[in-house]
Design a protein around this motif. Structure first.
Motif, PDB file in Angstrom:
ATOM      1  N   HIS A 386       0.852  -1.081   0.071  1.00  0.00           N
ATOM      2  CA  HIS A 386       0.028  -0.043   0.065  1.00  0.00           C
ATOM      3  C   HIS A 386       0.903   1.206   0.033  1.00  0.00           C
ATOM      4  O   HIS A 386       0.588   2.246  -0.735  1.00  0.00           O
ATOM      5  N   SER A 387       1.865   1.472   0.856  1.00  0.00           N
ATOM      6  CA  SER A 387       3.001   2.588   0.847  1.00  0.00           C
ATOM      7  C   SER A 387       3.617   2.745  -0.343  1.00  0.00           C
ATOM      8  O   SER A 387       3.721   3.749  -1.040  1.00  0.00           O
ATOM      9  N   ASN A 388       3.954   1.690  -0.953  1.00  0.00           N
ATOM     10  CA  ASN A 388       4.818   1.711  -2.026  1.00  0.00           C
ATOM     11  C   ASN A 388       4.146   1.919  -3.426  1.00  0.00           C
ATOM     12  O   ASN A 388       4.408   3.243  -3.984  1.00  0.00           O
ATOM     13  N   TYR A 389       2.954   1.382  -3.520  1.00  0.00           N
ATOM     14  CA  TYR A 389       2.303   2.074  -4.734  1.00  0.00           C
ATOM     15  C   TYR A 389       1.588   3.114  -4.514  1.00  0.00           C
ATOM     16  O   TYR A 389       1.449   4.191  -5.362  1.00  0.00           O
ATOM     17  N   GLY A 390       1.065   3.479  -3.298  1.00  0.00           N
ATOM     18  CA  GLY A 390       0.566   4.780  -3.188  1.00  0.00           C
ATOM     19  C   GLY A 390       1.584   6.189  -3.089  1.00  0.00           C
ATOM     20  O   GLY A 390       1.349   7.071  -3.579  1.00  0.00           O
ATOM     21  N   ASN A 391       2.828   5.783  -2.690  1.00  0.00           N
ATOM     22  CA  ASN A 391       3.712   6.707  -2.664  1.00  0.00           C
ATOM     23  C   ASN A 391       4.217   7.012  -4.183  1.00  0.00           C
ATOM     24  O   ASN A 391       4.527   8.151  -4.605  1.00  0.00           O
ATOM     25  N   TRP A 392       4.211   5.934  -5.009  1.00  0.00           N
ATOM     26  CA  TRP A 392       4.698   6.071  -6.555  1.00  0.00           C
ATOM     27  C   TRP A 392       3.752   6.932  -6.941  1.00  0.00           C
ATOM     28  O   TRP A 392       3.990   7.621  -7.979  1.00  0.00           O
ATOM     29  N   GLN A 393       2.332   6.593  -6.657  1.00  0.00           N
ATOM     30  CA  GLN A 393       1.300   7.363  -7.609  1.00  0.00           C
ATOM     31  C   GLN A 393       1.434   8.801  -7.193  1.00  0.00           C
ATOM     32  O   GLN A 393       1.210   9.877  -7.814  1.00  0.00           O
ATOM     33  N   TYR A 394       1.597   9.085  -5.923  1.00  0.00           N
ATOM     34  CA  TYR A 394       1.678  10.653  -5.145  1.00  0.00           C
ATOM     35  C   TYR A 394       2.860  11.111  -6.006  1.00  0.00           C
ATOM     36  O   TYR A 394       2.566  12.271  -6.544  1.00  0.00           O
ATOM     37  N   VAL A 395       3.858  10.551  -6.058  1.00  0.00           N
ATOM     38  CA  VAL A 395       5.205  11.398  -6.862  1.00  0.00           C
ATOM     39  C   VAL A 395       4.796  11.389  -8.278  1.00  0.00           C
ATOM     40  O   VAL A 395       5.303  12.491  -9.010  1.00  0.00           O
ATOM     41  N   ALA A 396       4.267  10.301  -9.020  1.00  0.00           N
ATOM     42  CA  ALA A 396       4.150  10.434 -10.435  1.00  0.00           C
ATOM     43  C   ALA A 396       2.857  11.446 -10.882  1.00  0.00           C
ATOM     44  O   ALA A 396       2.741  11.588 -12.082  1.00  0.00           O
ATOM     45  N   GLY A 397       2.013  11.702  -9.935  1.00  0.00           N
ATOM     46  CA  GLY A 397       1.164  12.891  -9.893  1.00  0.00           C
ATOM     47  C   GLY A 397      -0.323  12.243 -10.628  1.00  0.00           C
ATOM     48  O   GLY A 397      -1.280  12.795 -10.942  1.00  0.00           O
ATOM     49  N   VAL A 398      -0.489  10.717 -10.168  1.00  0.00           N
ATOM     50  CA  VAL A 398      -1.760  10.153 -10.250  1.00  0.00           C
ATOM     51  C   VAL A 398      -2.397   9.683  -9.115  1.00  0.00           C
ATOM     52  O   VAL A 398      -3.427   8.972  -9.154  1.00  0.00           O
ATOM     53  N   GLY A 399      -1.868  10.278  -7.971  1.00  0.00           N
ATOM     54  CA  GLY A 399      -2.482   9.721  -6.682  1.00  0.00           C
ATOM     55  C   GLY A 399      -2.842  10.874  -6.049  1.00  0.00           C
ATOM     56  O   GLY A 399      -3.634  11.538  -6.466  1.00  0.00           O
ATOM     57  N   ASN A 400      -2.478  10.849  -4.715  1.00  0.00           N
ATOM     58  CA  ASN A 400      -3.179  11.799  -3.567  1.00  0.00           C
ATOM     59  C   ASN A 400      -2.407  13.394  -3.644  1.00  0.00           C
ATOM     60  O   ASN A 400      -2.638  13.957  -2.435  1.00  0.00           O
ATOM     61  N   ASP A 401      -1.628  13.579  -4.646  1.00  0.00           N
ATOM     62  CA  ASP A 401      -1.056  15.000  -4.603  1.00  0.00           C
ATOM     63  C   ASP A 401      -1.360  15.680  -5.792  1.00  0.00           C
ATOM     64  O   ASP A 401      -1.104  15.596  -6.911  1.00  0.00           O
ATOM     65  N   PRO A 402      -2.832  16.474  -5.721  1.00  0.00           N
ATOM     66  CA  PRO A 402      -3.086  17.407  -6.765  1.00  0.00           C
ATOM     67  C   PRO A 402      -2.314  18.436  -7.188  1.00  0.00           C
ATOM     68  O   PRO A 402      -2.244  18.928  -8.455  1.00  0.00           O
ATOM     69  N   ARG A 403      -1.274  18.738  -6.584  1.00  0.00           N
ATOM     70  CA  ARG A 403      -0.321  19.759  -6.957  1.00  0.00           C
ATOM     71  C   ARG A 403       0.668  19.068  -8.130  1.00  0.00           C
ATOM     72  O   ARG A 403       1.265  19.986  -8.700  1.00  0.00           O
ATOM     73  N   ASP A 404       0.746  17.870  -8.216  1.00  0.00           N
ATOM     74  CA  ASP A 404       1.692  17.237  -9.237  1.00  0.00           C
ATOM     75  C   ASP A 404       3.129  17.731  -9.094  1.00  0.00           C
ATOM     76  O   ASP A 404       3.499  18.459 -10.235  1.00  0.00           O
ATOM     77  N   ARG A 405       3.804  17.808  -8.089  1.00  0.00           N
ATOM     78  CA  ARG A 405       4.986  18.584  -7.938  1.00  0.00           C
ATOM     79  C   ARG A 405       6.120  17.692  -8.201  1.00  0.00           C
ATOM     80  O   ARG A 405       6.089  16.380  -8.518  1.00  0.00           O
ATOM     81  N   LYS A 406       7.242  18.077  -8.554  1.00  0.00           N
ATOM     82  CA  LYS A 406       8.310  17.332  -8.863  1.00  0.00           C
ATOM     83  C   LYS A 406       9.722  17.858  -8.030  1.00  0.00           C
ATOM     84  O   LYS A 406       9.760  19.064  -7.724  1.00  0.00           O
ATOM     85  N   PHE A 407      10.474  17.057  -7.752  1.00  0.00           N
ATOM     86  CA  PHE A 407      11.658  17.467  -6.996  1.00  0.00           C
ATOM     87  C   PHE A 407      12.798  18.109  -7.962  1.00  0.00           C
ATOM     88  O   PHE A 407      13.263  17.390  -8.890  1.00  0.00           O
ATOM     89  N   ASN A 408      13.340  19.149  -7.357  1.00  0.00           N
ATOM     90  CA  ASN A 408      14.687  19.825  -7.657  1.00  0.00           C
ATOM     91  C   ASN A 408      15.837  18.880  -7.351  1.00  0.00           C
ATOM     92  O   ASN A 408      16.152  19.074  -6.031  1.00  0.00           O
ATOM     93  N   ILE A 409      16.398  18.123  -7.980  1.00  0.00           N
ATOM     94  CA  ILE A 409      17.109  16.938  -7.457  1.00  0.00           C
ATOM     95  C   ILE A 409      18.582  17.641  -7.292  1.00  0.00           C
ATOM     96  O   ILE A 409      19.058  17.280  -6.031  1.00  0.00           O
ATOM     97  N   LYS A 410      19.141  18.473  -7.702  1.00  0.00           N
ATOM     98  CA  LYS A 410      20.218  19.373  -7.292  1.00  0.00           C
ATOM     99  C   LYS A 410      20.397  19.930  -6.099  1.00  0.00           C
ATOM    100  O   LYS A 410      21.052  20.014  -5.211  1.00  0.00           O
ATOM    101  N   LEU A 411      19.167  20.791  -5.968  1.00  0.00           N
ATOM    102  CA  LEU A 411      18.956  21.418  -4.710  1.00  0.00           C
ATOM    103  C   LEU A 411      18.517  20.420  -3.492  1.00  0.00           C
ATOM    104  O   LEU A 411      19.040  20.765  -2.342  1.00  0.00           O
ATOM    105  N   GLN A 412      18.006  19.248  -3.644  1.00  0.00           N
ATOM    106  CA  GLN A 412      18.002  18.410  -2.781  1.00  0.00           C
ATOM    107  C   GLN A 412      19.096  17.854  -2.268  1.00  0.00           C
ATOM    108  O   GLN A 412      19.481  17.694  -1.050  1.00  0.00           O
ATOM    109  N   SER A 413      20.017  17.595  -3.126  1.00  0.00           N
ATOM    110  CA  SER A 413      21.351  17.127  -3.021  1.00  0.00           C
ATOM    111  C   SER A 413      22.241  18.059  -2.010  1.00  0.00           C
ATOM    112  O   SER A 413      22.646  17.801  -1.398  1.00  0.00           O
TER     113      SER A 413
END
Length: 432
Positions: A386-413
């Motif tokens: 549940h957590s795995n597929y729920g989180n992947w949907q969340y990140v991919a923009g087809v789950g529980n995050d209506p804002r459809d965000r993406k991470f700035n990898i360099k800033l995160q690093s």
């Protein structure tokens, strides 16, 4: 004389186990069964083993401790390398079982197995008692109907925190020694399941063994000995070492511990040591885990469909070369590469790492998120459907995050690995 059978699946514990408690409370005789289902080690549609060597070894260790702890209650654990539907009807018939007790599952593959067992029972009349036992907040206690689970986590969290009392843990006394059976079954080896043993990578952030005793010792160390739980909120985005987070997720995933046990341990700690944002945050993460389980319960198979629970269509690629570069840490982002190499060699990745590599996979490479989710399912020691597929949907923009965000990898690093300590640990030549 009534006989109960407890069919263990993802509830590999004696403490606070509803199925075991019900069986012991209402039967004169209790036996227990666990099946290493060969289907769990087959290749999936994307060419990954459903369960790779890291989680398999953790599972074996967990079953060893389950067998030992059941023996202390004078309950025999019968263990088979077989499909449950091929074994359970025979055991039920041979031991004149009156009732089967098991944890309630609702995702497709688990339900298929349950129904296959019931189909194979044919004319054998046997009671069948399933218990929702994966939750912090029991489904009967939450202030929402199943189909009215909020889309937004905060609404769910606040409603439950306000109105739900977490149930107490169950416990039981040992049965009579007469309950024990002659047990000729054995726990299979890694090799019997198709794997070679492996040395644990010295750099891993998860060097722990599977099993109920191990997780209780981890709580003792993380809560009471080191008091690291008091700093959890500050350290939880760490990347290196065993102490930046509780690491309880792997034992939660196979049910070596219940979320209720962890919750009540936190409450004890708050009463005896201190209560702060960090102690609350561990409970907060347990509620997130519950939320994804309820989302899965509400949406069913949509959890595994490409357009997700939002039914949003994107143009996804299945480019094998891009997928393989991601898997082997050969992308243009060193931070992504370091995390993927860590996963490949240990079966573990930090929460911060998971969000970044998933975002890169889905949002930058625009690859079918289900392939990434299936790879995580294969490799992660703490895989929870549940957590795995729920989180992947969340990140991919087809789950529980209506804002459809993406991470700035360099800033995160730069923010979470400013001195490249984590990247230097894993980005060494000739690892693959």
């Amino acid at each position: 004389m009534k006989t109960g059978l407890v069919w263990f699946r993802n509830d590999l514990r004696v403490r606070d186990n509803s199925s075991l408690y019900k069986a012991v409370s209402t039967n004169n005789k209790v036996i227990a069964v666990f099946c290493f289902d060969p289907r769990l080690f087959n290749l999936n549609q994307y060419g990954f083993r459903k369960t790779e060597v890291y989680r398999t070894k953790f599972l074996l260790e967990s079953v060893v401790e389950l067998k030992e702890n059941l023996a202390k209650l004078n309950i025999t654990l019968l263990i088979y390398l077989s499909r449950p539907e091929q074994i359970l009807p025979e055991i039920i018939k041979d031991h004149c079982v009156d009732t089967v007790y098991l944890q309630k599952e609702w995702t497709r593959e688990e339900m298929i197995v349950s129904e296959s067992v019931r189909t194979e029972l044919n004319e054998i009349k046997v009671g069948w008692i399933e218990s929702y036992d994966q939750f912090l907040f029991h489904p009967d206690d939450i202030p929402f109907d199943k189909q009215e689970i909020p889309k937004v986590f905060t609404v769910f969290r606040k409603g439950c925190e306000k109105l739900v009392v977490v149930r107490p843990e169950t416990s039981m006394k040992p049965l009579s020694p007469d309950n024990l059976l002659i047990n000729l079954t054995e726990i299979p080896s890694l090799r019997m399941l198709g794997f070679n043993d492996f040395p644990v990578d010295s750099r891993t952030a998860f060097p722990f063994l599977g099993g109920e005793n191990q997780v209780l010792q981890r709580i003792e160390d993380y809560f009471w000995n080191s008091k690291n739980i008091s700093f959890y909120k500050k350290t939880r985005n760490g990347l290196v070492g065993t102490e930046y987070s509780s690491k309880l997720s792997a034992w939660l995933a196979n049910g070596s511990i219940s979320p209720r046990t962890i919750y009540h341990q936190v409450m004890n700690y708050e009463a005896q040591v201190e209560k702060n944002q960090s102690t609350y945050w561990l409970v907060f993460e347990l509620i997130w885990r519950d939320f994804f389980k309820y989302i899965s319960l509400k949406h069913g198979d949509d959890l595994f469909k490409i357009d997700g629970i939002l039914h949003k269509e994107y143009s996804w690629s299945k480019n094998k070369e891009s997928v393989n570069r991601w898997i082997h840490g050969e992308t243009e982002e060193p931070f992504v590469n370091a995390n993927m190499i860590e996963l490949y060699h240990t079966g573990w990745m930090s929460n911060r790492g998971r969000q970044n590599v998933a975002s890169y996979f889905a949002k930058e490479l625009r690859l079918d998120w289900r392939i990434g989710a299936a790879y995580f399912e294969s490799l992660l020691i703490d895989f929870d459907v549940h957590s795995n597929y729920g989180n992947w949907q969340y990140v991919a923009g087809v789950g529980n995050d209506p804002r459809d965000r993406k991470f700035n990898i360099k800033l995160q690093s730069e923010r979470y690995d400013p001195k490249n300590k984590f990247q230097n640990l894993w980005l060494q030549p000739t690892l693959f």
